[in-house]
Design an enzyme around this catalytic site. Structure first.
Site, PDB file in Angstrom:
ATOM      1  N   SER A 165       0.735  -0.897  -0.157  1.00  0.00           N
ATOM      2  CA  SER A 165       0.045   0.043  -0.083  1.00  0.00           C
ATOM      3  C   SER A 165       0.792   1.239  -0.136  1.00  0.00           C
ATOM      4  O   SER A 165       1.681   1.477  -1.012  1.00  0.00           O
ATOM      5  CB  SER A 165      -0.800  -0.007   1.085  1.00  0.00           C
ATOM      6  OG  SER A 165      -2.052   0.882   0.932  1.00  0.00           O
TER       7      SER A 165
ATOM      8  N   HIS B 253      -2.978  -0.959  -3.114  1.00  0.00           N
ATOM      9  CA  HIS B 253      -4.201  -0.116  -3.051  1.00  0.00           C
ATOM     10  C   HIS B 253      -4.105   0.911  -3.754  1.00  0.00           C
ATOM     11  O   HIS B 253      -3.431   2.009  -3.714  1.00  0.00           O
ATOM     12  CB  HIS B 253      -4.076   0.258  -1.440  1.00  0.00           C
ATOM     13  CG  HIS B 253      -4.491  -0.831  -0.307  1.00  0.00           C
ATOM     14  ND1 HIS B 253      -4.198  -0.942   0.945  1.00  0.00           N
ATOM     15  CD2 HIS B 253      -5.232  -2.046  -0.676  1.00  0.00           C
ATOM     16  CE1 HIS B 253      -4.401  -1.864   1.416  1.00  0.00           C
ATOM     17  NE2 HIS B 253      -4.949  -2.565   0.687  1.00  0.00           N
TER      18      HIS B 253
ATOM     19  N   ASP C 118      -4.157  -4.840   5.974  1.00  0.00           N
ATOM     20  CA  ASP C 118      -4.578  -5.673   4.951  1.00  0.00           C
ATOM     21  C   ASP C 118      -3.305  -6.718   4.699  1.00  0.00           C
ATOM     22  O   ASP C 118      -2.204  -6.185   4.522  1.00  0.00           O
ATOM     23  CB  ASP C 118      -4.874  -4.814   3.904  1.00  0.00           C
ATOM     24  CG  ASP C 118      -5.690  -5.554   2.607  1.00  0.00           C
ATOM     25  OD1 ASP C 118      -6.214  -6.979   2.965  1.00  0.00           O
ATOM     26  OD2 ASP C 118      -5.712  -5.152   1.701  1.00  0.00           O
TER      27      ASP C 118
END
Length: 348
Positions: A12, A39, A131
């Site tokens: 990310s 992301h 995540d």
């Protein structure tokens, strides 16, 4: 004999530099397929495949739904779509968000674990929040290999620290050492799949991501792997189940939205704050109307009514001040839990 030829990578914040450092050192004859979730902003086109193609010997692309998997290629999840791996092909679907993200790292990792078991290698790189932790757990349950970037060099170490906390990681390495390891693993035989069967949790949650069940089937299957709670989903207001008993604590609704505990707490705080601001708006409208009524009563020399409406407006004013104080100062404890952990998707 099958090797570790399915490589899934999740990142990310700070991920572009990290991904470039890895794919830039991979050979053109790599006998493995690479799948990446970074992301991304949902409303912006992505040039991430072009960026990775420019720095790598391997071609990179956003795959289409149902596209066949080829070794020696890099597949990047497109914006606002989950990238999922099936036997021999990929799904690109607009399934429910997981931990507020679509694409989600957990969804990719879990699908690869289900489809390829011990052949799967999962790598978590720089990023906020957590995540990828649950997905990496799924890879380990299926006998795959877990890699994380050394948190001491990660630009944003939250994701790798979460994985190290909750997953029995096989390798924790600086970026410069990960490409050589991936090449090595791609040549080593994988263990037999039979020793690491697909769990009900992995199977059901993979199906939820693909949205292959109707409403009744979704509810029945979530009931099989979770315990119903009194909470409601901050995304859709549906019922929430706690999934399993293994850390990290996490939740899922019957629509398919999924949250780890930290993200769930953050979403509850936002939901409560929005509700309080709505209350402030409604009360301020009532204050304005009460004062309008007071002015009307003055025209008729109804002093008692004037005072009644003025007193009502003053009382509401005091209550609004209290609510504003709660909004502005009362969430400090909750915010401190996730301070600095707001992960915003990038436009790449």
């Amino acid at each position: 004999m099958p090797t570790h030829d399915i490589i899934v990578i999740g990142t990310s914040a700070g991920g572009l530099k990290a991904l470039g450092a890895i794919v830039g050192l991979l050979p053109a004859d790599l006998d493995a397929a690479i799948f990446i979730v970074q992301h991304l902003a949902a409303d912006q086109p992505s040039i991430l495949p072009q960026i990775l193609t420019n720095v790598s010997s391997l071609p990179a692309s956003h795959p289409s739904d149902g596209e066949l998997i080829q070794t020696g290629r890099i597949y990047v999840a497109p914006p606002d779509r989950h990238l999922l791996v099936n036997q021999g092909s990929m799904r690109v679907v607009r399934g429910p968000q997981e931990n507020r993200f679509r694409p989600a790292i957990d969804a990719l990792f879990r699908s690869a674990a289900r489809a390829y078991g011990t052949r799967t290698v999962g790598a978590i790189l720089t990023g906020y929040l957590d995540d990828g932790t649950v997905g990496l757990q799924a890879i380990k349950k299926r006998g795959g290999v877990a890699i994380v970037q050394d948190p001491n060099e990660a630009e944003y170490p939250s994701m790798v620290k979460s994985a190290l906390r909750y997953v029995k990681v096989d390798y924790c390495l600086p970026l410069a050492e990960i490409p050589e390891l991936l090449v090595q693993l791609s040549k080593e035989p994988a263990a037999e799949d039979e020793a690491y069967p697909v769990t009900a949790e992995i199977e059901i949650e993979s199906n939820i991501a693909e949205q292959q069940m109707n409403t009744q089937e979704l509810i029945q299957n979530v009931e099989k792997i979770g315990t119903r709670t009194t909470y409601t989903c901050p995304e859709c207001n549906g019922s929430i189940w706690q999934i399993g008993v293994v850390d990290p604590l996490r939740f899922r609704c019957h629509i398919g939205h999924s949250f780890t505990a930290k993200v769930f707490l953050s979403e509850q705080t936002k939901y409560l704050e929005n509700a309080l601001w709505s209350a402030v708006r409604a009360m301020e409208e009532k204050i304005t109307f009460s004062r309008q009524m007071s002015e009307q009563m003055k025209k008729y020399n109804l002093q008692s009514s004037v005072e009644k409406y003025e007193d009502h407006a003053k009382g509401l004013d005091a209550e609004v001040s209290l609510i504003r104080g709660i909004i502005l100062n009362g969430f400090a404890t909750t915010r401190s839990v996730t301070e600095g952990e707001e992960d915003q998707p990038e436009s790449l």
